[in-house]
Structure formats: C-alpha cells, structure tokens
Scaffold this motif. Structure first.
Motif, PDB file in Angstrom:
ATOM      1  N   ALA A   1       0.833  -1.205   0.000  1.00 31.27           N
ATOM      2  CA  ALA A   1       0.000   0.000   0.000  1.00 31.27           C
ATOM      3  C   ALA A   1       0.867   1.254   0.000  1.00 31.27           C
ATOM      4  O   ALA A   1       0.566   2.221  -0.715  1.00 31.27           O
ATOM      5  CB  ALA A   1      -0.931  -0.010   1.213  1.00 31.27           C
ATOM      6  N   VAL A   2       1.940   1.236   0.772  1.00 29.67           N
ATOM      7  CA  VAL A   2       2.838   2.399   0.802  1.00 29.67           C
ATOM      8  C   VAL A   2       3.498   2.592  -0.556  1.00 29.67           C
ATOM      9  O   VAL A   2       3.592   3.714  -1.052  1.00 29.67           O
ATOM     10  CB  VAL A   2       3.895   2.225   1.921  1.00 29.67           C
ATOM     11  CG1 VAL A   2       4.988   3.264   1.807  1.00 29.67           C
ATOM     12  CG2 VAL A   2       3.241   2.288   3.288  1.00 29.67           C
ATOM     13  N   ALA A   3       3.937   1.496  -1.159  1.00 32.49           N
ATOM     14  CA  ALA A   3       4.572   1.587  -2.480  1.00 32.49           C
ATOM     15  C   ALA A   3       3.592   2.135  -3.519  1.00 32.49           C
ATOM     16  O   ALA A   3       3.962   2.977  -4.356  1.00 32.49           O
ATOM     17  CB  ALA A   3       5.089   0.217  -2.905  1.00 32.49           C
TER      18      ALA A   3
ATOM     19  N   ILE B   1      -4.086   7.576 -13.627  1.00 31.58           N
ATOM     20  CA  ILE B   1      -3.340   6.424 -13.100  1.00 31.58           C
ATOM     21  C   ILE B   1      -3.017   6.644 -11.630  1.00 31.58           C
ATOM     22  O   ILE B   1      -3.156   5.735 -10.805  1.00 31.58           O
ATOM     23  CB  ILE B   1      -2.061   6.187 -13.931  1.00 31.58           C
ATOM     24  CG1 ILE B   1      -2.419   5.676 -15.318  1.00 31.58           C
ATOM     25  CG2 ILE B   1      -1.122   5.208 -13.230  1.00 31.58           C
ATOM     26  CD1 ILE B   1      -1.252   5.635 -16.270  1.00 31.58           C
ATOM     27  N   GLY B   2      -2.602   7.844 -11.272  1.00 29.18           N
ATOM     28  CA  GLY B   2      -2.301   8.150  -9.874  1.00 29.18           C
ATOM     29  C   GLY B   2      -3.516   8.022  -8.980  1.00 29.18           C
ATOM     30  O   GLY B   2      -3.452   7.433  -7.898  1.00 29.18           O
ATOM     31  N   VAL B   3      -4.636   8.560  -9.423  1.00 28.43           N
ATOM     32  CA  VAL B   3      -5.868   8.472  -8.627  1.00 28.43           C
ATOM     33  C   VAL B   3      -6.315   7.021  -8.478  1.00 28.43           C
ATOM     34  O   VAL B   3      -6.726   6.590  -7.398  1.00 28.43           O
ATOM     35  CB  VAL B   3      -6.976   9.340  -9.264  1.00 28.43           C
ATOM     36  CG1 VAL B   3      -8.320   9.075  -8.630  1.00 28.43           C
ATOM     37  CG2 VAL B   3      -6.613  10.806  -9.147  1.00 28.43           C
ATOM     38  N   SER B   4      -6.214   6.244  -9.544  1.00 29.19           N
ATOM     39  CA  SER B   4      -6.637   4.843  -9.449  1.00 29.19           C
ATOM     40  C   SER B   4      -5.721   4.048  -8.535  1.00 29.19           C
ATOM     41  O   SER B   4      -6.181   3.154  -7.815  1.00 29.19           O
ATOM     42  CB  SER B   4      -6.705   4.205 -10.836  1.00 29.19           C
ATOM     43  OG  SER B   4      -5.435   4.186 -11.436  1.00 29.19           O
ATOM     44  N   LEU B   5      -4.424   4.365  -8.511  1.00 28.95           N
ATOM     45  CA  LEU B   5      -3.526   3.676  -7.576  1.00 28.95           C
ATOM     46  C   LEU B   5      -3.879   4.000  -6.128  1.00 28.95           C
ATOM     47  O   LEU B   5      -3.822   3.117  -5.267  1.00 28.95           O
ATOM     48  CB  LEU B   5      -2.072   4.053  -7.867  1.00 28.95           C
ATOM     49  CG  LEU B   5      -1.418   3.347  -9.035  1.00 28.95           C
ATOM     50  CD1 LEU B   5      -0.049   3.937  -9.310  1.00 28.95           C
ATOM     51  CD2 LEU B   5      -1.318   1.866  -8.775  1.00 28.95           C
ATOM     52  N   VAL B   6      -4.234   5.242  -5.872  1.00 27.65           N
ATOM     53  CA  VAL B   6      -4.642   5.602  -4.503  1.00 27.65           C
ATOM     54  C   VAL B   6      -5.905   4.839  -4.118  1.00 27.65           C
ATOM     55  O   VAL B   6      -6.008   4.295  -3.015  1.00 27.65           O
ATOM     56  CB  VAL B   6      -4.867   7.126  -4.389  1.00 27.65           C
ATOM     57  CG1 VAL B   6      -5.561   7.477  -3.094  1.00 27.65           C
ATOM     58  CG2 VAL B   6      -3.543   7.856  -4.490  1.00 27.65           C
ATOM     59  N   LEU B   7      -6.866   4.785  -5.028  1.00 27.12           N
ATOM     60  CA  LEU B   7      -8.114   4.082  -4.721  1.00 27.12           C
ATOM     61  C   LEU B   7      -7.897   2.579  -4.554  1.00 27.12           C
ATOM     62  O   LEU B   7      -8.569   1.938  -3.743  1.00 27.12           O
ATOM     63  CB  LEU B   7      -9.150   4.356  -5.811  1.00 27.12           C
ATOM     64  CG  LEU B   7      -9.663   5.790  -5.869  1.00 27.12           C
ATOM     65  CD1 LEU B   7     -10.586   5.970  -7.056  1.00 27.12           C
ATOM     66  CD2 LEU B   7     -10.364   6.160  -4.575  1.00 27.12           C
ATOM     67  N   LEU B   8      -6.970   2.010  -5.308  1.00 25.60           N
ATOM     68  CA  LEU B   8      -6.685   0.584  -5.159  1.00 25.60           C
ATOM     69  C   LEU B   8      -5.930   0.274  -3.868  1.00 25.60           C
ATOM     70  O   LEU B   8      -6.033  -0.827  -3.338  1.00 25.60           O
ATOM     71  CB  LEU B   8      -5.867   0.085  -6.353  1.00 25.60           C
ATOM     72  CG  LEU B   8      -6.632  -0.101  -7.652  1.00 25.60           C
ATOM     73  CD1 LEU B   8      -5.670  -0.401  -8.780  1.00 25.60           C
ATOM     74  CD2 LEU B   8      -7.642  -1.213  -7.516  1.00 25.60           C
ATOM     75  N   SER B   9      -5.177   1.232  -3.349  1.00 27.22           N
ATOM     76  CA  SER B   9      -4.409   0.969  -2.141  1.00 27.22           C
ATOM     77  C   SER B   9      -5.240   1.119  -0.868  1.00 27.22           C
ATOM     78  O   SER B   9      -4.822   0.654   0.189  1.00 27.22           O
ATOM     79  CB  SER B   9      -3.196   1.892  -2.066  1.00 27.22           C
ATOM     80  OG  SER B   9      -3.588   3.213  -1.777  1.00 27.22           O
ATOM     81  N   VAL B  10      -6.404   1.754  -0.957  1.00 30.65           N
ATOM     82  CA  VAL B  10      -7.224   1.982   0.241  1.00 30.65           C
ATOM     83  C   VAL B  10      -7.606   0.659   0.938  1.00 30.65           C
ATOM     84  O   VAL B  10      -7.437   0.544   2.148  1.00 30.65           O
ATOM     85  CB  VAL B  10      -8.462   2.824  -0.103  1.00 30.65           C
ATOM     86  CG1 VAL B  10      -9.466   2.844   1.032  1.00 30.65           C
ATOM     87  CG2 VAL B  10      -8.047   4.234  -0.460  1.00 30.65           C
ATOM     88  N   PRO B  11      -8.091  -0.369   0.223  1.00 32.46           N
ATOM     89  CA  PRO B  11      -8.431  -1.616   0.933  1.00 32.46           C
ATOM     90  C   PRO B  11      -7.216  -2.325   1.522  1.00 32.46           C
ATOM     91  O   PRO B  11      -7.340  -3.059   2.502  1.00 32.46           O
ATOM     92  CB  PRO B  11      -9.063  -2.488  -0.144  1.00 32.46           C
ATOM     93  CG  PRO B  11      -9.387  -1.606  -1.276  1.00 32.46           C
ATOM     94  CD  PRO B  11      -8.509  -0.426  -1.171  1.00 32.46           C
ATOM     95  N   LEU B  12      -6.048  -2.085   0.968  1.00 29.25           N
ATOM     96  CA  LEU B  12      -4.842  -2.740   1.495  1.00 29.25           C
ATOM     97  C   LEU B  12      -4.462  -2.221   2.872  1.00 29.25           C
ATOM     98  O   LEU B  12      -3.816  -2.921   3.645  1.00 29.25           O
ATOM     99  CB  LEU B  12      -3.666  -2.568   0.521  1.00 29.25           C
ATOM    100  CG  LEU B  12      -3.825  -3.268  -0.817  1.00 29.25           C
ATOM    101  CD1 LEU B  12      -2.628  -2.937  -1.702  1.00 29.25           C
ATOM    102  CD2 LEU B  12      -3.950  -4.759  -0.637  1.00 29.25           C
ATOM    103  N   TRP B  13      -4.825  -0.983   3.182  1.00 36.18           N
ATOM    104  CA  TRP B  13      -4.485  -0.427   4.480  1.00 36.18           C
ATOM    105  C   TRP B  13      -5.247  -1.117   5.620  1.00 36.18           C
ATOM    106  O   TRP B  13      -4.797  -1.141   6.750  1.00 36.18           O
ATOM    107  CB  TRP B  13      -4.791   1.073   4.515  1.00 36.18           C
ATOM    108  CG  TRP B  13      -3.796   1.886   3.774  1.00 36.18           C
ATOM    109  CD1 TRP B  13      -3.961   2.460   2.560  1.00 36.18           C
ATOM    110  CD2 TRP B  13      -2.458   2.182   4.161  1.00 36.18           C
ATOM    111  NE1 TRP B  13      -2.804   3.105   2.183  1.00 36.18           N
ATOM    112  CE2 TRP B  13      -1.870   2.962   3.148  1.00 36.18           C
ATOM    113  CE3 TRP B  13      -1.692   1.891   5.303  1.00 36.18           C
ATOM    114  CZ2 TRP B  13      -0.571   3.434   3.223  1.00 36.18           C
ATOM    115  CZ3 TRP B  13      -0.395   2.377   5.370  1.00 36.18           C
ATOM    116  CH2 TRP B  13       0.150   3.122   4.346  1.00 36.18           C
ATOM    117  N   SER B  14      -6.403  -1.708   5.320  1.00 39.32           N
ATOM    118  CA  SER B  14      -7.192  -2.327   6.390  1.00 39.32           C
ATOM    119  C   SER B  14      -6.840  -3.801   6.605  1.00 39.32           C
ATOM    120  O   SER B  14      -7.315  -4.408   7.564  1.00 39.32           O
ATOM    121  CB  SER B  14      -8.685  -2.204   6.064  1.00 39.32           C
ATOM    122  OG  SER B  14      -8.975  -2.909   4.873  1.00 39.32           O
TER     123      SER B  14
END
Length: 59
Positions: A5-7, A44-57
C-alpha cells in the motif's frame, strides 16, 4: 500488505506530481497541447490511490 500500500501510494504521488508538471509546463508547440498525457497520468495516480485503500485495512 502495508508495504504494498505504501509503495502504491508513493507511485501515485509521483504520477500526480508528474501530471501537474505536465500541466504547468508550456507546450513546445503553441496550441499543440500534450494530447491528454497529463490527464492519463493523473488518472493512473488516482486509481492507484483508490486501489491501495483496501490494502491499508488488511492485517
């Protein structure tokens, strides 16, 4: 999963900064524009942020 998620967030921030530079930089050809390249990188940047949100939990 936190490392992934950080990456993803780091890459997303780099993409958003790159697209901002593309918007602020004057076009080499007057009226030529960049053909939507900066918009594509921003999406692409916005979609990466949205994809990383579930990984934080995840544990």
């Amino acid at each position: 999963m936190i490392g992934l998620a950080v990456a993803m967030d780091v890459v997303a921030v780099l993409c958003l900064c790159w697209s901002l530079l593309g918007v602020l930089r004057p076009a080499a050809v007057p009226g030529g524009g960049d053909g939507g390249r900066s918009v594509a990188v921003a999406l692409i940047g916005v979609s990466l942020v949205l994809l990383s949100v579930p990984l934080w939990s995840l544990p």
